[in-house]
Scaffold this motif. Structure first.
Motif, PDB file in Angstrom:
ATOM      1  N   VAL A   1       2.016   4.217  -2.310  1.00 30.18           N
ATOM      2  CA  VAL A   1       1.041   4.259  -1.151  1.00 30.18           C
ATOM      3  C   VAL A   1       2.074   3.921  -0.120  1.00 30.18           C
ATOM      4  O   VAL A   1       1.719   4.440   0.985  1.00 30.18           O
ATOM      5  CB  VAL A   1      -0.227   3.042  -1.402  1.00 30.18           C
ATOM      6  N   ALA A   2       2.948   2.980  -0.183  1.00 36.05           N
ATOM      7  CA  ALA A   2       3.666   2.678   1.032  1.00 36.05           C
ATOM      8  C   ALA A   2       4.632   3.991   1.369  1.00 36.05           C
ATOM      9  O   ALA A   2       4.577   4.356   2.758  1.00 36.05           O
ATOM     10  CB  ALA A   2       4.688   1.619   0.470  1.00 36.05           C
ATOM     11  N   LEU A   3       4.809   4.612   0.506  1.00 39.19           N
ATOM     12  CA  LEU A   3       5.841   5.936   0.776  1.00 39.19           C
ATOM     13  C   LEU A   3       4.909   7.071   1.336  1.00 39.19           C
ATOM     14  O   LEU A   3       5.178   7.746   2.572  1.00 39.19           O
ATOM     15  CB  LEU A   3       6.600   6.554  -0.395  1.00 39.19           C
ATOM     16  N   LYS A   4       3.467   7.051   0.945  1.00 41.48           N
ATOM     17  CA  LYS A   4       2.672   8.039   1.428  1.00 41.48           C
ATOM     18  C   LYS A   4       2.144   7.765   2.850  1.00 41.48           C
ATOM     19  O   LYS A   4       2.114   8.614   3.709  1.00 41.48           O
ATOM     20  CB  LYS A   4       1.603   7.654   0.642  1.00 41.48           C
ATOM     21  N   TYR A   5       2.310   6.612   3.393  1.00 41.77           N
ATOM     22  CA  TYR A   5       1.940   6.318   4.615  1.00 41.77           C
ATOM     23  C   TYR A   5       3.056   5.824   5.658  1.00 41.77           C
ATOM     24  O   TYR A   5       2.815   5.193   6.452  1.00 41.77           O
ATOM     25  CB  TYR A   5       0.876   4.850   4.598  1.00 41.77           C
ATOM     26  N   GLY A   6       4.130   6.322   5.118  1.00 40.34           N
ATOM     27  CA  GLY A   6       5.289   6.410   6.083  1.00 40.34           C
ATOM     28  C   GLY A   6       6.463   5.030   6.084  1.00 40.34           C
ATOM     29  O   GLY A   6       7.063   4.996   7.059  1.00 40.34           O
ATOM     30  N   TYR A   7       6.078   4.242   5.128  1.00 42.55           N
ATOM     31  CA  TYR A   7       6.897   3.034   4.890  1.00 42.55           C
ATOM     32  C   TYR A   7       7.914   3.367   4.138  1.00 42.55           C
ATOM     33  O   TYR A   7       8.002   3.952   2.961  1.00 42.55           O
ATOM     34  CB  TYR A   7       6.236   1.751   4.524  1.00 42.55           C
TER      35      TYR A   7
ATOM     36  N   PRO B   1       8.546  -0.796  -0.271  1.00 41.81           N
ATOM     37  CA  PRO B   1       7.465  -1.594  -0.600  1.00 41.81           C
ATOM     38  C   PRO B   1       7.396  -2.953   0.271  1.00 41.81           C
ATOM     39  O   PRO B   1       6.320  -3.552   0.558  1.00 41.81           O
ATOM     40  CB  PRO B   1       7.309  -1.945  -2.003  1.00 41.81           C
ATOM     41  N   GLU B   2       8.774  -3.297   0.785  1.00 41.32           N
ATOM     42  CA  GLU B   2       8.849  -4.727   1.351  1.00 41.32           C
ATOM     43  C   GLU B   2       8.317  -4.488   2.710  1.00 41.32           C
ATOM     44  O   GLU B   2       7.641  -5.372   3.569  1.00 41.32           O
ATOM     45  CB  GLU B   2      10.293  -5.184   1.322  1.00 41.32           C
ATOM     46  N   SER B   3       8.682  -3.655   3.474  1.00 40.80           N
ATOM     47  CA  SER B   3       8.340  -3.229   4.835  1.00 40.80           C
ATOM     48  C   SER B   3       6.875  -2.837   4.984  1.00 40.80           C
ATOM     49  O   SER B   3       5.888  -3.507   5.781  1.00 40.80           O
ATOM     50  CB  SER B   3       9.095  -2.170   5.511  1.00 40.80           C
ATOM     51  N   PHE B   4       6.124  -2.250   3.680  1.00 38.80           N
ATOM     52  CA  PHE B   4       4.938  -2.196   3.814  1.00 38.80           C
ATOM     53  C   PHE B   4       4.136  -3.533   3.821  1.00 38.80           C
ATOM     54  O   PHE B   4       2.889  -3.693   4.546  1.00 38.80           O
ATOM     55  CB  PHE B   4       4.338  -1.015   2.537  1.00 38.80           C
ATOM     56  N   THR B   5       4.400  -4.394   2.807  1.00 37.82           N
ATOM     57  CA  THR B   5       3.886  -5.513   2.732  1.00 37.82           C
ATOM     58  C   THR B   5       4.049  -6.617   3.790  1.00 37.82           C
ATOM     59  O   THR B   5       2.979  -7.043   4.200  1.00 37.82           O
ATOM     60  CB  THR B   5       4.417  -6.322   1.330  1.00 37.82           C
ATOM     61  N   LYS B   6       5.163  -6.377   4.275  1.00 43.16           N
ATOM     62  CA  LYS B   6       5.474  -7.267   5.590  1.00 43.16           C
ATOM     63  C   LYS B   6       4.175  -6.552   6.695  1.00 43.16           C
ATOM     64  O   LYS B   6       3.600  -7.472   7.486  1.00 43.16           O
ATOM     65  CB  LYS B   6       6.745  -6.966   6.091  1.00 43.16           C
ATOM     66  N   ALA B   7       4.250  -5.403   6.987  1.00 40.18           N
ATOM     67  CA  ALA B   7       3.102  -4.977   7.950  1.00 40.18           C
ATOM     68  C   ALA B   7       1.936  -5.223   7.442  1.00 40.18           C
ATOM     69  O   ALA B   7       1.169  -5.550   8.516  1.00 40.18           O
ATOM     70  CB  ALA B   7       3.420  -3.130   7.901  1.00 40.18           C
ATOM     71  N   PHE B   8       1.576  -5.032   6.169  1.00 42.53           N
ATOM     72  CA  PHE B   8       0.305  -5.417   5.791  1.00 42.53           C
ATOM     73  C   PHE B   8      -0.123  -6.905   6.191  1.00 42.53           C
ATOM     74  O   PHE B   8      -1.421  -7.285   6.233  1.00 42.53           O
ATOM     75  CB  PHE B   8       0.221  -4.961   4.428  1.00 42.53           C
TER      76      PHE B   8
END
Length: 94
Positions: free
Chosen positions: A76-82, A85-92
């Motif tokens: 999901v992180a890669l699909k939405y441009g992150y 997973p760490e950068s996605f989690t931080k943004a989330f």
């Protein structure tokens, strides 16, 4: 009233292209407004910057996908441009 219609058209354009790279210049060109006035008016009417709106919408869609499907966070992180997973989690988390 015309400004509100233009911003609504811009939001519709962004919603239709959320899974693509969206540049402010392209959206402004789509609604026939200068980039400066588009960014300024968008911020006044929505209370957030264009990039922030796009980021929040993508995170919202990612959150829905994680709760409704049995998807891996990294996918999901890669699909939405992150990039990770760490950068996605931080943004989330923000």
């Amino acid at each position: 009233m015309e400004w509100i219609q233009s911003i609504n058209r811009a939001i519709e354009y962004m919603e239709n292209h959320l899974m693509e790279d969206i540049y402010c210049e392209d959206v402004a060109r789509y609604v026939h407004i200068s980039v400066f006035h588009f960014q300024r008016t968008f911020n006044i009417l929505t209370g957030m910057a264009v990039g922030e709106y796009i980021r929040k919408r993508r995170l919202s869609l990612a959150g829905e996908e994680l709760t409704r499907q049995n998807a891996k966070v990294i996918d999901v992180a890669l699909k939405y441009g992150y990039n990770s997973p760490e950068s996605f989690t931080k943004a989330f988390t923000r």
